[in-house]
Design an enzyme around this catalytic site. Structure first.
Site, PDB file in Angstrom:
ATOM      1  N   ALA A 117      31.519  44.295  38.605  1.00 23.05           N
ATOM      2  CA  ALA A 117      32.177  44.916  39.575  1.00 23.05           C
ATOM      3  C   ALA A 117      32.799  43.743  40.544  1.00 23.05           C
ATOM      4  O   ALA A 117      31.993  42.756  40.652  1.00 23.05           O
ATOM      5  CB  ALA A 117      31.357  45.910  40.182  1.00 23.05           C
ATOM      6  N   ARG A 158      32.450  43.573  43.567  1.00 19.05           N
ATOM      7  CA  ARG A 158      31.435  43.174  44.607  1.00 19.05           C
ATOM      8  C   ARG A 158      30.418  42.279  44.281  1.00 19.05           C
ATOM      9  O   ARG A 158      29.719  41.684  45.048  1.00 19.05           O
ATOM     10  CB  ARG A 158      30.968  44.257  45.129  1.00 19.05           C
ATOM     11  CG  ARG A 158      30.041  45.146  44.251  1.00 19.05           C
ATOM     12  CD  ARG A 158      29.422  46.512  44.741  1.00 19.05           C
ATOM     13  NE  ARG A 158      28.472  47.154  43.760  1.00 19.05           N
ATOM     14  CZ  ARG A 158      28.884  48.063  42.991  1.00 19.05           C
ATOM     15  NH1 ARG A 158      30.268  48.327  42.952  1.00 19.05           N
ATOM     16  NH2 ARG A 158      28.273  48.624  42.044  1.00 19.05           N
ATOM     17  N   TYR A 159      30.214  41.943  43.111  1.00 22.60           N
ATOM     18  CA  TYR A 159      29.503  40.811  42.486  1.00 22.60           C
ATOM     19  C   TYR A 159      30.096  39.612  42.267  1.00 22.60           C
ATOM     20  O   TYR A 159      29.338  38.395  42.213  1.00 22.60           O
ATOM     21  CB  TYR A 159      28.776  41.535  41.269  1.00 22.60           C
ATOM     22  CG  TYR A 159      27.885  42.744  41.458  1.00 22.60           C
ATOM     23  CD1 TYR A 159      27.128  42.652  42.225  1.00 22.60           C
ATOM     24  CD2 TYR A 159      28.005  43.576  40.780  1.00 22.60           C
ATOM     25  CE1 TYR A 159      26.011  43.878  42.705  1.00 22.60           C
ATOM     26  CE2 TYR A 159      27.299  44.897  40.822  1.00 22.60           C
ATOM     27  CZ  TYR A 159      26.563  44.986  41.929  1.00 22.60           C
ATOM     28  OH  TYR A 159      25.840  46.369  41.938  1.00 22.60           O
ATOM     29  N   THR A 160      31.360  39.707  41.721  1.00 20.69           N
ATOM     30  CA  THR A 160      32.147  38.271  41.684  1.00 20.69           C
ATOM     31  C   THR A 160      32.714  37.574  42.673  1.00 20.69           C
ATOM     32  O   THR A 160      33.085  38.318  43.678  1.00 20.69           O
ATOM     33  CB  THR A 160      32.903  38.682  40.275  1.00 20.69           C
ATOM     34  OG1 THR A 160      33.888  39.227  40.943  1.00 20.69           O
ATOM     35  CG2 THR A 160      32.175  39.312  39.146  1.00 20.69           C
TER      36      THR A 160
END
Length: 746
Positions: free
Chosen positions: A119, A121-123
């Site tokens: 997602a 928000r993680y990368t």
């Protein structure tokens, strides 16, 4: 009081047409097709621009992808965040883009599953250095700016690409009534082709293809399309490209090291495994996925033995799996005229060179304007420096020094403002040298720009050198080798089966199964209640088995597809569609040239080749003509009809031996009489032919079964029963006057 209506009334048909056309044009121009100038769709262009505005250059620290996506959809692209993020991820995947524009930090998917990315928000992400070819000249007056969707900001209509990016990374998209499939290409090849067309506008597509050998995909798979097909594709703008995986042999194993573009390794393994489960890859024993960080693609196929022809096996796998794949090519894009069109290679490069010429011209004119303005300011500053005392006096004594300075020294308003904003320390003695040096440098630059703008040849030279410099900086070697090969063809199903001995067993009620080996006690197998052995034949897994029913129709199937003898098998009516009420009487197997004696229990028969018994129809084909009430006997094989003997025995013990050569060889029919049985006995059912057997001359022997008793007749015994075809024959000894069957002894 009349109130003017603000509504327009139009027919529903006209409204629907107008709405659909508006939507169609939006999808074509603003969503699905790339622009020939920068090679980007709107969402891609907005992502790249938003990242540059966020300061996410190649040398900067990456930021959360959610930050980028938020800016894109909040400022420029009011669509779904997931679609926007997926578009950004695609530009960061080195296995999807030949020259990735985005540098992704974190899980951005894998060749096995490109959509397995984490997602947003993680990368984290930032731009790759090659994005410079799209953004470097953005602030140099090279593009038109338009309001964003809510009119609060401006965004570029296109990006000033310094290379033909539309061909470098390619593009795919589906619009309304049209689609685009542009393959990626090698940067150096495209750059040299663009330079040649720039220098020689009459260059043909064929001549450009001396530089552009073909597409260059992110993977190292081979492009096997013929040279003529590739050339035709570039001339027409449509066609297809066929790519093939690359493999090597290591310790008798086949190691696949590169797959065609966008082919999933797990899907290929599943396709191969499915064939193995269906017993359609007998030459393959095992397969493994040994891919890791150092070897992104490493699929190991383990042949069953070192005798397996790996090239032949791979040809079959190429034809039946995604190890060989065809890619559609459709060079459809938005041209400089704002219209979608399928363009050939020369048209694409020609339009891009016009785009690049306009871009460079605008860049030079923009720079010339800045140089002229700076020179204008320096002239005013130099005038003030030469009259520094007077300037200071005016500033100190006058309430409004600006108009006085303008009038006293013939200065413009802009020059005067610049003088008044200048700090005193900049008016030191050394400033005169600095001002003169800067002025001389700018005048030299202005002269150089004017020469470029007035000389098309020199402008071409500048464009040529810039293309060459970018090709040197960002170019790399070709990844997809071009090796012309024929398209792979699959092996015949019979060629894929290992030749192993089996015994095919047919029950009296028409159930069939296959037992491994030839030493099988068919009578000793378990049968369904009320069922028993009907017939058995030795075969091999790579042969076919033929079945003849009580109407004389014949059906065939591949032996290896029959169920195992561990169970009761399956009914033949599930495979074939015999006439109503018919039952399966006999079966046979062999090679297509195997000759058999086909006979009925009414005493008629003929010799036929096994090929004549094969039928690819569920309804079979008519093979032997049978009188009412007659049945087909199990057909024996004759290896040499000119020397073999046929032995015929009736149910009441009459036995006759004669030469097989006395029977005709037919593809179908009734045949000739084998042994004489009185018509009355045939009609009443008192006598029938119990069986036929074929023996070799001088060495054959047969076994006659009568209930629990059996009689072995060697060649010396059989000679006594020799006679002419269609005669009555001789009676067997007492105790064998109720014969069940006759078989050739082992």
């Amino acid at each position: 009081m009349n109130i003017q209506s603000t509504h327009e009334q139009i027919p529903l048909k006209e409204y629907a047409e107008r709405a659909y056309l508006d939507y169609s044009m939006y999808v074509v121009l603003d969503r699905a097709l790339p622009f020939v100038g920068d090679g980007l769709k709107p969402v891609q262009r907005r992502i790249i621009y938003a990242m540059s505005e966020l300061g996410l250059a190649a040398g900067a620290k990456p930021k959360k992808s959610a930050r980028t996506v938020g800016d894109v959809i909040g400022k420029f692209h009011p669509h779904g965040d997931s679609a926007c993020y997926e578009a950004m991820v695609l530009m960061a995947q080195p296995f999807s883009y030949r020259y990735p524009l985005v540098d992704g930090q974190g899980n951005f998917g894998s060749p096995d599953d490109p959509k397995s990315f984490a997602a947003m928000r993680y990368t984290e992400s930032k731009l790759n250095p090659i994005a410079e070819i799209l953004l470097a000249e953005l602030a140099q007056g090279t593009v038109d700016w338009v309001p964003n969707f809510d009119g609060t900001l401006e965004e570029p209509s296109w990006l000033p690409a310094r290379l033909p990016h539309v061909l470098l990374n390619g593009s795919t998209g589906i619009a309304v009534g049209m689609a685009t499939d542009i393959p990626p290409h090698n940067l150096r090849e495209i750059a040299t082709a663009a330079i040649r067309l720039l220098d020689h506008p009459t260059t043909t597509v064929a001549e450009l293809c001396e530089h552009v050998q073909g597409p260059d995909y992110p993977t190292a798979s081979e492009i096997i399309s013929p040279r003529e097909a590739i050339l035709e594709m570039y001339e027409k703008g449509t066609g297809s490209i066929r790519a093939r995986a690359i493999y090597a042999t290591e310790n008798d194993n086949v190691v696949i090291k590169a797959l065609p573009h966008q082919v999933s390794p797990s899907k290929v393994l599943e396709q191969i495994a499915a064939q193995m489960r269906a017993k359609k890859l007998p030459m393959l024993e095992d397969l493994r996925d040994e891919s890791d960080h150092e070897n992104p693609i490493r699929l190991v196929l383990v042949p069953r033995s070192s005798r397996v022809d790996t090239d032949e096996m791979m040809q079959h796998l190429y034809a039946t799996t995604d190890l060989e794949k065809s890619f559609r090519v459709n060079l459809n894009m938005i041209g400089l005229d704002g219209r979608p069109q399928v363009k050939n290679l020369k048209t694409i490069l020609g339009e891009w060179l016009r785009f690049r010429t306009t871009t460079v011209t605008r860049r030079l004119e923009h720079r010339l304007g800045k140089v002229d303005r700076r020179l204008h300011l320096l002239e005013g500053l130099y005038t003030a420096f030469l009259n520094i005392d007077e300037v200071i006096r005016i500033i100190r004594s006058e309430d409004e020094p600006k108009p006085v300075l303008m009038q006293r020294f013939a200065l413009s308003e802009e020059q005067t403002d610049y003088i008044l904003d200048t700090k005193l320390r900049q008016l030191a003695r050394l400033e005169e040298i600095r001002i003169k040096a800067e002025r001389d440098k700018l005048e030299e630059e202005r002269a150089r720009i004017n020469v470029l703008l007035k000389s098309p040849a020199k402008l071409k030279g500048l464009i040529r050198e810039e293309i060459r410099a970018d090709a040197e900086k960002f170019g790399d070697d070709r990844r997809s080798p071009l090796i012309e090969r024929d398209a792979a063809t699959a092996l015949d199903e019979s060629d894929l089966v290992v030749s192993e001995p089996i015994t095919v067993v047919l029950s009296q009620t028409g159930w069939v199964r296959a037992a491994k080996g030839h030493d099988v006690d068919a009578e000793g197998l378990n049968y369904r209640e009320g069922d028993a052995l009907g017939g058995a034949v030795r075969s091999r897994t790579n042969q076919q088995v033929a079945f003849v029913d009580s109407t004389g129709r014949c059906y065939s199937t591949l032996a290896h597809t029959l169920p195992s003898a561990r169970g009761n098998g399956e009914p033949l009516t599930g495979r074939f569609s015999p006439p109503s009420g018919a039952q399966f009487d006999a079966l046979a197997s062999g090679d297509i040239d195997t000759r058999l004696v086909l006979a009925s229990d009414f005493g008629y028969g003929f010799v036929t080749r096994f090929e004549a018994m094969l039928s690819n129809k569920k309804s079979g084909k008519q093979l032997i003509n049978l009188p009412d009430g007659a049945h087909v006997l199990t057909p024996p094989v004759t290896a040499d009809p000119s020397r073999d003997r046929i032995v015929v025995v009736t149910t009441v013990g009459h036995l006759l031996m004669f030469s097989v050569a006395e029977l005709p060889e037919l593809d179908k029919g009734k045949g000739n009489k084998l042994i004489d049985i009185p018509k009355a006995r045939l009609s009443s059912g008192d006598e029938r032919v119990a069986g036929v057997a074929v023996v070799a001359e001088s060495s054959g022997e047969v076994t006659v079964h009568a209930g629990q008793r059996k009689l072995i007749l060697k060649w010396s015994d059989l000679v006594e029963y020799g006679g002419n075809r269609a005669t009555r024959g001789s009676l067997l000894p007492r105790g064998f006057r109720h014969v069940d069957r006759i078989i050739t002894s082992n």
